[in-house]
Design an enzyme around this catalytic site. Structure first.
Site, mmCIF file in Angstrom:
data_model
loop_
_atom_site.group_PDB
_atom_site.id
_atom_site.type_symbol
_atom_site.label_atom_id
_atom_site.label_comp_id
_atom_site.label_asym_id
_atom_site.label_seq_id
_atom_site.Cartn_x
_atom_site.Cartn_y
_atom_site.Cartn_z
ATOM 1 N N ASP A 131 10.455 -27.537 -3.592
ATOM 2 C CA ASP A 131 9.435 -26.687 -4.220
ATOM 3 C C ASP A 131 10.110 -25.663 -5.124
ATOM 4 O O ASP A 131 9.659 -24.529 -5.259
ATOM 5 C CB ASP A 131 8.564 -25.997 -3.167
ATOM 6 N N ALA B 123 0.388 -19.599 -5.531
ATOM 7 C CA ALA B 123 0.682 -19.250 -6.925
ATOM 8 C C ALA B 123 -0.241 -19.948 -7.917
ATOM 9 O O ALA B 123 -0.034 -19.853 -9.125
ATOM 10 C CB ALA B 123 2.134 -19.598 -7.241
ATOM 11 N N ASP C 129 14.430 -23.817 3.369
ATOM 12 C CA ASP C 129 15.292 -22.807 2.761
ATOM 13 C C ASP C 129 15.556 -21.625 3.682
ATOM 14 O O ASP C 129 16.280 -20.697 3.315
ATOM 15 C CB ASP C 129 14.700 -22.313 1.433
#
Length: 384
Positions: free
Chosen positions: A274, A142, A248
Site C-alpha cells: 500500500d 484517504a 510495516d
C-alpha cells in the site's frame, strides 16, 4: 540472455530450499533439477550458494520513488516506479488507482495499458487495482469523499472496456447501495475485494457469496470485530477469502499479523505494501491522488486530519518484517509475497519456481537483502 543456467543455488521450491540448477529458456523455467540438461556452451549464472526465490508480487501499491500512480505516465509507471520496485525484489505488480474522477481514472487506465506492453529494467506491470469509487464514506480513509459513488456495474463496465483486460482487481464496500448486486454481476470478470467498510456481517457475507475473494488491508479502514456484531472483520476472518496485510509495523501490530495468520492460514494472507510515492524517499510532503500527505519518521498521514494514508513500505522490507514478526524462517513466510498473490489473481505461471513458470526470480543474501532481480529471464537489478 535467452537461454542460461542458474547454478550453485539454493532454490526455493516446494516451500523449502534445496540445491538445484535452473535452466531458463525464452523467459520461462524449462528445467529444474540437481543437474539440468542444457545445450553445450549455454551461459551459466553461478549464485555462489545464495538463495533463489520467486519474484515478489505486490497487488496493492499507489506509487514510489516520487511518482503517484494517479498521475503517472506509462514511462513513469515502468521507468520510475517499476524500476524502483525491481530493486526491492518485486517482479510483478498492480498499480492501485485511488478513487478519482472518471476522466482521470480512464487516463490512468490508458497509461497502464501502454506500460504493460513494454519490457525493460523494471518490475512487470501486471494490471490495475481500482480502489473505489464504490466505497463507504465512514471508512473512506484517504479516499476523496466527493468522488465516492453508489455501486454501478455500468461504470465498472466502462472502466473494464477502457482497460481492455488491464483491470484485474477492485475494492468495494459491501454496505454501499448497489454493491452486492454489482459484485454478483462482475465477479466472474475481475477479482473483487471488500474493504473501506463498516458493513454488517450479513452484508459482507452476501458479497462473499456473490463472488468477492479478498479483503483490502485487513483490519485497516474496516469496522472491527465485536462479539455481538462480528461485522466485516468477522466475515473475512471466518470465510475463505484472501486477506491483504500491510506488514510495516504501523498498520498492524506484529501480534495482529500473527493472529491473522493463525485465523486464516498461511495460504490465505497476501502481504501488500500500500505504498505511496514517498516509498524510497526521505520524510517530507507528498501526494496520494488528490490528497496532500505528510511523511514523518516514515509514517504517511493526510495533511488535513492525520489519517494514515498508505505506507512507505517495500516488499523487500516486508519480507524481513514478516520473518521478525512471526519468528518463522523465509521458507514459511515467502508465499505471502509470491504464490498467494499469484493464486489470488489467477496467475499460475507466477509466484513459484517450477518448470513452465515464468523466470521471475530474486537472489537473496544471508540477511534477506535483495541482491539481484530477474524478470522474464532478464536481470533487471543487481546490488552495487
Amino acid at each position: 540472455m535467452e537461454q542460461f543456467v542458474i547454478t550453485n543455488a539454493l532454490v526455493y521450491t516446494g516451500h523449502r530450499f534445496v540445491p538445484r540448477e535452473v535452466y531458463v529458456e525464452e523467459g520461462w523455467v524449462a528445467q529444474l533439477a540437481e543437474k539440468v540438461n542444457a545445450p553445450a556452451g549455454c551461459p551459466r549464472l553461478d549464485l555462489g550458494g545464495k538463495r533463489l526465490v520467486p519474484g515478489f508480487i505486490d497487488i496493492h501499491t499507489h506509487g514510489a520513488a516520487g511518482v503517484d500512480v494517479n498521475a503517472a505516465t506509462a514511462a513513469q509507471l515502468n521507468g520510475t516506479i517499476g524500476h524502483f520496485f525491481a530493486s526491492q525484489g518485486t517482479t510483478g505488480w498492480l498499480c492501485s488507482v485511488l478513487t478519482d474522477t472518471p476522466e482521470q481514472t480512464l487516463w490512468c487506465l490508458d497509461q497502464a495499458k501502454a506500460a504493460m506492453k513494454e519490457a525493460g529494467d523494471w518490475a512487470q506491470l501486471l494490471g490495475v487495482h481500482l480502489e473505489g469509487p464504490f466505497l463507504a464514506s465512514q471508512y473512506k480513509g484517504a479516499m476523496p469523499e466527493h468522488l465516492l459513488q453508489k455501486g454501478s456495474a455500468e461504470l465498472f463496465a466502462r472502466y473494464e472496456a477502457a482497460g481492455e483486460g488491464a483491470v484485474r482487481y477492485m475494492t468495494v464496500s459491501p454496505e454501499v447501495e448497489g454493491v452486492p448486486a454489482m459484485v454478483r454481476d462482475i465477479a466472474a470478470r475481475v477479482k473483487v475485494a471488500i474493504g473501506h467498510s463498516g458493513a454488517e456481517y450479513d452484508t459482507a457475507m452476501e458479497c462473499i457469496a456473490n463472488g468477492a475473494v479478498s479483503a483490502t488491508h485487513t483490519f485497516n479502514a474496516m469496522r472491527l470485530f465485536h462479539q455481538h456484531q462480528p461485522a466485516i472483520m468477522g466475515a473475512v476472518l471466518e470465510s475463505d477469502v484472501y486477506c491483504e496485510a500491510i506488514c510495516d509495523g504501523r498498520h498492524l501490530h506484529p501480534a495482529s499479523v500473527r493472529l491473522l495468520l493463525k485465523c486464516k492460514g498461511w495460504d490465505r494472507v497476501v502481504a501488500v505494501t500500500d505504498s505511496i510515492m514517498a516509498a524510497g524517499l526521505p520524510d517530507g510532503n507528498y501526494k496520494l491522488g488528490v490528497n496532500d500527505v505528510v511523511v514523518e519518521d516514515g509514517d504517511a498521514k493526510l495533511a488535513s486530519d492525520g489519517t494514515r494514508a498508505g505506507s512507505t513500505l517495500t516488499t523487500g522490507q516486508a519480507l524481513k518484517n514478516l520473518v521478525r514478526f512471526t519468528g518463522e524462517g523465509p521458507e514459511k513466510v515467502l508465499p505471502l509475497l509470491t504464490e498467494n498473490p499469484a493464486d489470488l489473481l489467477g496467475l499460475p505461471r507466477k509466484g513459484r519456481i517450477a518448470p513452465g513458470c515464468d523466470a521471475d526470480f530474486v537472489v537473496l543474501g544471508e540477511d534477506l537483502t535483495v541482491l539481484r532481480t530477474i524478470v522474464g529471464g532478464r536481470t533487471v537489478y543487481t546490488a552495487e
